[in-house]
Scaffold this motif. Structure first.
Motif, short mmCIF file in Angstrom:
data_model
loop_
_atom_site.label_atom_id
_atom_site.label_comp_id
_atom_site.label_asym_id
_atom_site.label_seq_id
_atom_site.Cartn_x
_atom_site.Cartn_y
_atom_site.Cartn_z
N GLN A 192 0.90 -1.17 -0.12
CA GLN A 192 0.09 0.09 -0.03
C GLN A 192 0.84 1.23 0.07
O GLN A 192 1.87 1.46 0.75
CB GLN A 192 -0.93 -0.06 1.19
CG GLN A 192 -1.65 1.12 1.52
CD GLN A 192 -2.88 1.42 0.31
OE1 GLN A 192 -3.35 0.35 0.02
NE2 GLN A 192 -3.19 2.74 -0.01
N GLU A 193 0.41 2.35 -0.90
CA GLU A 193 1.32 3.51 -1.07
C GLU A 193 1.49 4.17 0.60
O GLU A 193 0.30 4.23 1.21
CB GLU A 193 0.59 4.40 -1.72
CG GLU A 193 1.30 5.41 -2.40
CD GLU A 193 0.73 6.42 -3.33
OE1 GLU A 193 1.22 7.32 -3.61
OE2 GLU A 193 -0.35 6.01 -3.79
N GLY A 194 2.38 4.58 0.81
CA GLY A 194 2.75 5.40 2.29
C GLY A 194 3.25 4.37 3.22
O GLY A 194 3.63 4.82 4.19
N GLU A 227 -5.47 4.51 3.28
CA GLU A 227 -6.05 5.15 2.33
C GLU A 227 -6.58 6.50 2.75
O GLU A 227 -6.49 7.67 2.01
CB GLU A 227 -7.29 4.28 1.94
CG GLU A 227 -8.14 4.80 0.71
CD GLU A 227 -9.16 3.72 0.34
OE1 GLU A 227 -10.42 4.25 0.52
OE2 GLU A 227 -8.90 2.73 0.12
N CYS A 260 -5.26 8.31 5.21
CA CYS A 260 -3.99 9.24 5.51
C CYS A 260 -3.31 9.75 3.93
O CYS A 260 -2.90 10.92 4.08
CB CYS A 260 -3.15 8.61 6.30
SG CYS A 260 -3.50 8.43 7.77
N LEU A 261 -3.50 8.84 3.17
CA LEU A 261 -3.27 9.47 1.70
C LEU A 261 -4.15 10.48 1.17
O LEU A 261 -3.65 11.44 0.69
CB LEU A 261 -3.10 8.31 0.76
CG LEU A 261 -1.83 7.29 0.55
CD1 LEU A 261 -2.25 5.91 -0.13
CD2 LEU A 261 -0.61 8.15 0.06
N ARG A 262 -5.50 10.17 1.32
CA ARG A 262 -6.28 11.25 0.94
C ARG A 262 -6.34 12.53 1.70
O ARG A 262 -6.32 13.63 1.14
CB ARG A 262 -7.78 10.73 1.09
CG ARG A 262 -8.91 11.51 0.44
CD ARG A 262 -10.44 10.99 0.60
NE ARG A 262 -10.50 10.18 2.11
CZ ARG A 262 -10.89 10.97 3.34
NH1 ARG A 262 -10.85 12.48 3.03
NH2 ARG A 262 -10.98 10.29 4.26
N ASP A 322 -3.55 13.67 2.69
CA ASP A 322 -2.23 14.18 2.29
C ASP A 322 -1.37 14.27 3.44
O ASP A 322 -0.29 15.19 3.67
CB ASP A 322 -2.28 15.65 1.77
CG ASP A 322 -0.84 15.85 1.02
OD1 ASP A 322 -0.41 15.02 0.19
OD2 ASP A 322 -0.59 17.16 0.83
N LEU A 346 0.58 11.41 4.17
CA LEU A 346 1.79 10.61 3.64
C LEU A 346 2.52 11.06 2.52
O LEU A 346 1.71 11.83 1.71
CB LEU A 346 1.26 9.16 3.76
CG LEU A 346 0.37 8.58 4.59
CD1 LEU A 346 -0.17 7.05 4.30
CD2 LEU A 346 0.93 8.38 6.01
N SER A 370 3.33 10.54 -1.16
CA SER A 370 2.67 9.69 -2.14
C SER A 370 3.79 9.34 -3.26
O SER A 370 4.98 9.87 -3.29
CB SER A 370 1.76 10.51 -3.00
OG SER A 370 2.32 11.72 -3.45
N GLU A 371 3.64 8.01 -3.96
CA GLU A 371 4.61 7.80 -5.00
C GLU A 371 4.89 8.67 -6.06
O GLU A 371 5.94 8.73 -6.64
CB GLU A 371 4.20 6.36 -5.55
CG GLU A 371 4.17 5.28 -4.23
CD GLU A 371 3.72 3.89 -4.78
OE1 GLU A 371 3.33 3.76 -6.16
OE2 GLU A 371 3.70 2.97 -4.07
N ARG A 431 -2.76 15.12 -2.44
CA ARG A 431 -4.04 14.47 -2.46
C ARG A 431 -5.21 15.85 -2.54
O ARG A 431 -6.21 15.69 -3.30
CB ARG A 431 -4.39 13.73 -1.39
CG ARG A 431 -3.40 12.49 -1.72
CD ARG A 431 -3.75 11.65 -2.70
NE ARG A 431 -2.81 10.37 -2.80
CZ ARG A 431 -2.20 9.99 -3.81
NH1 ARG A 431 -2.33 10.55 -5.08
NH2 ARG A 431 -1.40 8.89 -3.81
#
Length: 156
Positions: free
Chosen positions: A40-42, A132, A134-136, A138, A140, A142-143, A148
């Motif tokens: 998973q990303e992050g 997911e 935390c990525l949304r 922003d 983490l 991101s690749e 986000r």
């Protein structure tokens, strides 16, 4: 009904394989690392650790240093949103801050394969949803290096 057993690492590996959860043993720490969560990303790492009290499922997410204050302010809400996880910050001077999500199964008296499958499924699902979110938000890295959320405009 199957009787509970205290599993060793090889039994945990067999149970993970039977549940179609890809894992591998790390040569450095001898723990079971879970590939699906790790991909998973992050996510920096995700592993299942045998402890004297039972099982510990832990995942580290790499926090953007600029998001550290926002994450710290959001910890209470995150812990309430994901009640099967204990979520906390790990900040070391010479490393990128991490958000750690952990879940335990207090199975020092043993557990069944069904209990194990249920524990791993719940911990993985909650951890993936947390990553997911935390990525949304922003929080983490991101690749692709993009943010986000669009920054809010502030009027003075």
């Amino acid at each position: 009904m199957p009787s509970p057993v205290t599993p060793d690492r090889s039994l945990l590996e067999r149970w993970l394989n039977a549940a179609a959860v890809e894992s591998y043993v790390c040569e450095h720490c001898e723990n079971l690392h879970l590939s699906e969560v790790r991909a998973q990303e992050g996510v920096l790492d995700s592993r299942l650790i045998q402890e004297s009290f039972g099982l510990l499922f832990t995942t580290e997410l790499e926090i953007r240093p600029m998001a550290l204050l926002a994450v710290a302010a959001d910890l209470g809400r995150l812990n309430m949103e994901y009640p099967t996880l204990k979520i906390f910050l790990d900040i070391v001077d010479d490393a990128t801050p991490q958000l750690v999500a952990a879940s335990i199964f207090p199975g020092n008296e043993g557990l069944t394969q069904g209990q194990f499958n249920h524990f791993v499924a719940i911990a993985m699902q909650a951890t993936l949803l947390l990553a997911e979110e935390c990525l949304r938000l922003d929080y983490l890295f991101s690749e692709d290096g993009t943010t986000r959320q669009q920054p809010r405009s502030v009027l003075h």
